[in-house]
Enzyme design. Sequence first.
Site, PDB file in Angstrom:
ATOM      1  CG  HIS A 194      -1.625  -1.244   1.486  1.00 43.71           C
ATOM      2  ND1 HIS A 194      -1.159  -2.107   2.350  1.00 43.71           N
ATOM      3  CD2 HIS A 194      -2.691  -1.969   0.915  1.00 43.71           C
ATOM      4  CE1 HIS A 194      -1.818  -3.281   2.399  1.00 43.71           C
ATOM      5  NE2 HIS A 194      -2.748  -3.059   1.544  1.00 43.71           N
ATOM      6  NE  ARG A 253      -4.964  -0.212  -2.393  1.00 40.40           N
ATOM      7  CZ  ARG A 253      -6.218  -1.133  -2.693  1.00 40.40           C
ATOM      8  NH1 ARG A 253      -7.327  -0.620  -2.382  1.00 40.40           N
ATOM      9  NH2 ARG A 253      -5.969  -2.061  -2.907  1.00 40.40           N
ATOM     10  CD  GLU A 309     -12.305   8.839  15.645  1.00 42.69           C
ATOM     11  OE1 GLU A 309     -13.099   7.763  16.187  1.00 42.69           O
ATOM     12  OE2 GLU A 309     -11.204   8.649  15.058  1.00 42.69           O
ATOM     13  CG  MET A 310     -16.103   6.913  11.314  1.00 45.43           C
ATOM     14  SD  MET A 310     -17.034   6.686   9.698  1.00 45.43           S
ATOM     15  CE  MET A 310     -17.287   5.058   9.719  1.00 45.43           C
ATOM     16  CG  ASP A 363     -21.455  16.408  11.984  1.00 42.52           C
ATOM     17  OD1 ASP A 363     -20.270  16.032  11.370  1.00 42.52           O
ATOM     18  OD2 ASP A 363     -21.921  15.262  12.631  1.00 42.52           O
TER      19      ASP A 363
HETATM   20  N1  HPA Z   1     -20.011  10.082  12.470  1.00 47.84           N
HETATM   21  C1  HPA Z   1     -18.928   9.531  12.552  1.00 47.84           C
HETATM   22  N2  HPA Z   1     -17.715  10.377  12.164  1.00 47.84           N
HETATM   23  C2  HPA Z   1     -17.900  11.569  11.804  1.00 47.84           C
HETATM   24  C3  HPA Z   1     -19.009  12.221  12.234  1.00 47.84           C
HETATM   25  C4  HPA Z   1     -20.302  11.762  12.451  1.00 47.84           C
HETATM   26  O1  HPA Z   1     -21.281  11.774  12.373  1.00 47.84           O
HETATM   27  N3  HPA Z   1     -18.702  13.530  11.897  1.00 47.84           N
HETATM   28  C5  HPA Z   1     -17.511  13.663  11.409  1.00 47.84           C
HETATM   29  N4  HPA Z   1     -16.970  12.447  11.490  1.00 47.84           N
END
Ligand code: HPA
Length: 236
Positions: free
Chosen positions: A4, A43, A180-181, A205
Amino acid sequence: MTPHNNAKFGDYAETVLLPGDPLRAKWVAETFLEDAKQVNSVRNCLGYTGTFNGKRVSVQATGMGQPSLAIYVNELIDTYGVKNLIRIGTCGGLNKKAKVRDLILGMSASNEGNMFKEVFGKFTFAPTADFSLLRKAADLADEKNITWHAGGIVSGDSFYQPLGLDAYKPLTAHGILAVEMEAAALYTIAAHKNCKALAICTISDCLITGDEIDADQRQTSLTDMAQLSLELAASI
Ligand code: HPA
């Protein structure tokens, strides 16, 4: 080289900023780094190395979600010898006291994902930020008059939760500030490999009030976060 990453050993600095978005990596490198050189193109998951305040710093995109981040972080550490990893990103606010544009310093990252379940067996591991990075980031935010909150965040697997805000109720009941993720995988891998990690996220947000950052505010906030993170990186 890895499957990668086509950088050579030595192409990355010991400290790497980790945005999810490849174009944000490019923007950080081209806007803030001196002598920025692109080191990865595989990528289009772009990576760069340059200098900031006289110190070598890299910025590498991770893509979205923990499995994608884990690929880049594992390889940065194992193949390229990276020691300090600072995620920069956006998050969704889950607490009224944390407003859009505020900075969240993720002290711990709860996890919707299952990537590490088998590693810990009957235990629940608590993925945790490096304290020295966290303290320094908070000090820098104070110096810059940026409002910040340090606390628990959650790394979700679904941006679009089928249950909506209700999905997060057990977490908000336990003080979780934002979603977040990626942070949980970052903290878990860094802990396993004896590296330092921190997630710094701007609230883009608020899931409770529905407030969203507008285009101008987004740019200012991203600039503030990038500068703070680069000063942090250069201070290590
Ligand atoms: N969810 C997950 N990750 C995010 C969000 C959310 O609402 N907003 C910004 N990153």
